[in-house]
Design a protein around this motif. Structure first.
Motif, PDB file in Angstrom:
ATOM      1  N   ASP A   1     -12.668  66.912   8.071  1.00 60.08           N
ATOM      2  CA  ASP A   1     -12.027  66.785   6.767  1.00 60.08           C
ATOM      3  C   ASP A   1     -13.032  66.210   5.770  1.00 60.08           C
ATOM      4  N   PRO A   2     -13.443  66.983   4.758  1.00 59.62           N
ATOM      5  CA  PRO A   2     -14.478  66.491   3.827  1.00 59.62           C
ATOM      6  C   PRO A   2     -14.068  65.204   3.118  1.00 59.62           C
ATOM      7  N   ALA A   3     -12.789  65.079   2.755  1.00 59.83           N
ATOM      8  CA  ALA A   3     -12.344  63.878   2.055  1.00 59.83           C
ATOM      9  C   ALA A   3     -12.468  62.655   2.958  1.00 59.83           C
ATOM     10  N   GLN A   4     -12.120  62.809   4.226  1.00 62.13           N
ATOM     11  CA  GLN A   4     -12.251  61.685   5.147  1.00 62.13           C
ATOM     12  C   GLN A   4     -13.709  61.348   5.424  1.00 62.13           C
ATOM     13  N   ILE A   5     -14.543  62.367   5.566  1.00 61.27           N
ATOM     14  CA  ILE A   5     -15.971  62.107   5.777  1.00 61.27           C
ATOM     15  C   ILE A   5     -16.543  61.305   4.617  1.00 61.27           C
ATOM     16  N   GLU A   6     -16.166  61.671   3.414  1.00 63.90           N
ATOM     17  CA  GLU A   6     -16.642  60.940   2.242  1.00 63.90           C
ATOM     18  C   GLU A   6     -16.091  59.518   2.235  1.00 63.90           C
TER      19      GLU A   6
ATOM     20  N   ARG B   1     -18.070  57.373   4.622  1.00 64.05           N
ATOM     21  CA  ARG B   1     -19.390  57.052   4.061  1.00 64.05           C
ATOM     22  C   ARG B   1     -19.291  55.984   2.978  1.00 64.05           C
ATOM     23  N   ARG B   2     -18.218  56.040   2.189  1.00 66.98           N
ATOM     24  CA  ARG B   2     -18.037  54.999   1.158  1.00 66.98           C
ATOM     25  C   ARG B   2     -17.792  53.644   1.800  1.00 66.98           C
TER      26      ARG B   2
ATOM     27  N   MET C   1      -9.238  59.392  11.763  1.00 64.39           N
ATOM     28  CA  MET C   1     -10.311  59.403  12.755  1.00 64.39           C
ATOM     29  C   MET C   1     -11.604  59.977  12.187  1.00 64.39           C
ATOM     30  N   HIS C   2     -11.508  60.988  11.347  1.00 67.71           N
ATOM     31  CA  HIS C   2     -12.740  61.569  10.794  1.00 67.71           C
ATOM     32  C   HIS C   2     -13.470  60.557   9.917  1.00 67.71           C
ATOM     33  N   ALA C   3     -12.725  59.741   9.189  1.00 65.25           N
ATOM     34  CA  ALA C   3     -13.354  58.695   8.386  1.00 65.25           C
ATOM     35  C   ALA C   3     -14.042  57.664   9.283  1.00 65.25           C
ATOM     36  N   TYR C   4     -13.385  57.296  10.384  1.00 71.36           N
ATOM     37  CA  TYR C   4     -13.990  56.331  11.299  1.00 71.36           C
ATOM     38  C   TYR C   4     -15.262  56.903  11.926  1.00 71.36           C
ATOM     39  N   TYR C   5     -15.205  58.166  12.368  1.00 75.30           N
ATOM     40  CA  TYR C   5     -16.398  58.772  12.956  1.00 75.30           C
ATOM     41  C   TYR C   5     -17.531  58.885  11.932  1.00 75.30           C
ATOM     42  N   ALA C   6     -17.173  59.192  10.682  1.00 79.76           N
ATOM     43  CA  ALA C   6     -18.208  59.292   9.641  1.00 79.76           C
ATOM     44  C   ALA C   6     -18.833  57.939   9.353  1.00 79.76           C
ATOM     45  N   MET C   7     -18.085  56.891   9.533  1.00 79.67           N
ATOM     46  CA  MET C   7     -18.581  55.535   9.304  1.00 79.67           C
ATOM     47  C   MET C   7     -19.536  55.089  10.410  1.00 79.67           C
TER      48      MET C   7
ATOM     49  N   LEU D   1     -13.735  64.437  22.784  1.00 80.87           N
ATOM     50  CA  LEU D   1     -15.067  64.199  22.215  1.00 80.87           C
ATOM     51  C   LEU D   1     -15.470  65.277  21.215  1.00 80.87           C
ATOM     52  N   ILE D   2     -14.772  66.408  21.200  1.00 81.78           N
ATOM     53  CA  ILE D   2     -15.101  67.478  20.250  1.00 81.78           C
ATOM     54  C   ILE D   2     -14.865  67.002  18.828  1.00 81.78           C
ATOM     55  N   GLU D   3     -13.849  66.173  18.622  1.00 77.05           N
ATOM     56  CA  GLU D   3     -13.567  65.648  17.291  1.00 77.05           C
ATOM     57  C   GLU D   3     -14.725  64.799  16.790  1.00 77.05           C
ATOM     58  N   ALA D   4     -15.318  63.994  17.671  1.00 76.93           N
ATOM     59  CA  ALA D   4     -16.491  63.212  17.283  1.00 76.93           C
ATOM     60  C   ALA D   4     -17.646  64.130  16.902  1.00 76.93           C
ATOM     61  N   ALA D   5     -17.874  65.174  17.701  1.00 76.73           N
ATOM     62  CA  ALA D   5     -18.966  66.105  17.415  1.00 76.73           C
ATOM     63  C   ALA D   5     -18.773  66.795  16.074  1.00 76.73           C
TER      64      ALA D   5
END
Length: 454
Positions: free
Chosen positions: A231-236, A239-240, A339-345, A363-367
């Motif tokens: 999810d691009p919004a969660q990835i961002e 990172r923030r 979860m995507h935000a946590y992995y991006a962090m 583990l695919i979600e982490a990848a």
């Protein structure tokens, strides 16, 4: 690429199988009061369990009987996320699809609500008694049933056969431990697996084990979860968060299960280097089940650690970290759907469920989020994905948590090695994609005669 229904070729139940099914049905009826008490107890921590309780026993007050649904059952959170990938592909191929989505857990139901479109319906799974299943099928009269991964219930299968509902097991998996358990109940489970219209398995090994239980036809189409896009919004957002914390290194214990946080604390106490010193990374713990958030927070605080909970970060202020977040030794990820935000962090993650004999988490979600993984010895729920991750360099396997500490330091201290692991994450995703479109095409063919717009 075609799979034909096997309904016409399933032999009738033997006397022993009919007796086993009858005894099982009686036991499931006797367990209903216990089920109600169990859900009321869970409802004190997760109120979602208290909603529409009667649906679990095949009663649907306020809903008129209807027909023509595509019934998709995704029992919990992981299966619901896999269902989301399948449904995205299926809706492309079947405009006007009417979705009946069922779940067994509150987390699955909350995630599933995001998948609904106007005209869709969401209900609890029916308890597996003949009467509850009969009421469910008479209420909704599905055109097609789709079960995700492992959810094969004997009366569901027999009920669908009696009502002429094609029933597919999709993204199917079966580990050796589950196979041995099912073989001990062969008189009950053989008719259940043999009664499925078709099985779409994740791997050849899964397919072989499913055939041993009587499933036919079985086709290997791969794992839906490889089609996941971060999810691009969660990835961002992740990172923030990291930038707001001053760029601290972050190590995550992802989707931890009961007992693993205590193992983690024990490993850190025994470490030669201080895991909470000035140069230590920020530890991010994300328990798998939300009802454990408070218990894990209490465990960390009793250990004398300074803890910041994600729920304490004000919404809309991702770029401005509260003082408690900047000074904390441990972050607790006590939110759902991030979860995507946590992995991006995180720089890297320890895979929950793999350091105790629990089979590991996804583990695919982490990848998909570019986060390399350190995993323990127990990954039988994701055996092939784990082996592929090792081959691609997206993961390393360790015998226990104490051994994961030096492996963590190696990746944190070697930027080139960590970057290679991130590239391995991308390679892992690329080699496994396409199962969603393949599965949707087969299901579209199965429902074509009955589904508008197919």
């Amino acid at each position: 690429m075609s799979v034909k229904s096997n309904h016409a070729f399933v032999p009738p139940l033997s006397l022993l199988e009919r007796m086993a099914l009858a005894v099982y049905g009686l036991l499931m009826r006797l367990l209903q009061p216990w089920v109600r008490r169990r859900h009321r107890r869970r409802g004190r921590a997760e109120p979602g369990y208290l909603q529409h309780m009667e649906q679990r026993f095949g009663h649907y007050p306020g809903l008129e009987p209807s027909s023509g649904w595509v019934w998709v059952h995704a029992v919990s959170l992981g299966e619901t996320r896999a269902a989301a990938l399948l449904l995205a592909a299926l809706r492309e191929q079947v405009p006007g699809l009417r979705l009946l989505l069922s779940h067994g857990t509150a987390t699955g139901r909350a995630e599933g609500a995001k998948l609904l479109r106007p005209g869709d319906l969401q209900v609890w799974q029916p308890w597996d008694t003949p009467a509850a299943v009969q009421r469910f099928l008479q209420q909704f009269r599905p055109a097609l049933g789709v079960l995700l991964e492992t959810e094969v219930w004997p009366h569901w299968v027999q009920g669908c056969r009696a009502h002429g509902v094609p029933l597919y097991l999709v993204n199917a998996r079966l580990n050796p431990k589950s196979l041995r358990a099912a073989q001990r109940l062969r008189c009950l489970m053989r008719p259940a697996y043999a009664g499925l219209s078709a099985v779409l398995a994740q791997t050849e090994a899964d397919a072989a084990r499913l055939r041993q239980l009587g499933a036919e036809p079985v086709q290997v189409l791969g794992n839906l979860k490889f089609d996941l896009e971060a999810d691009p919004a969660q990835i961002e957002r992740g990172r923030r968060w990291r930038a707001a914390l001053g760029g601290r290194r972050v190590v995550m214990l992802a989707s931890s299960r009961e007992g693993e946080e205590a193992l983690w604390l024990q490993a850190l106490r025994q470490a030669q280097d201080s895991p909470f010193g000035p140069e230590a990374p920020l530890w991010l713990l994300v328990p798998r089940h939300p009802q454990r958030f408070d218990a894990v927070a209490a465990l960390l605080q009793q250990a004398g650690l300074s803890v910041f909970r994600r729920s304490q970060w004000p919404e809309g202020l991702d770029a401005v970290a509260p003082a408690a977040a900047r000074s904390a030794q441990v972050w607790l990820g006590d939110s759902l759907g991030e979860m995507h935000a946590y992995y991006a962090m995180a720089d890297l993650a320890w895979l929950g469920g793999s350091f105790l004999p629990l089979g590991g988490q996804n583990l695919i979600e982490a990848a998909a989020c570019g986060c390399p993984v350190l995993m323990g010895p127990h990954t039988y729920n994701f055996h092939d994905a784990a082996e592929q991750a090792l081959h691609c360099g997206a993961a390393r396997r360790l015998p226990d948590m104490p051994a994961a500490l030096p492996a963590t330091r190696h990746w944190l201290d070697d930027a080139a090695a960590l970057q290679r692991a991130r590239e391995g994450c991308a390679a892992l995703l690329q080699q496994g994609q396409g199962a969603a479109q393949r599965s949707a095409a087969l299901l579209r063919a199965a429902m074509a005669p009955a589904t508008p717009g197919a």
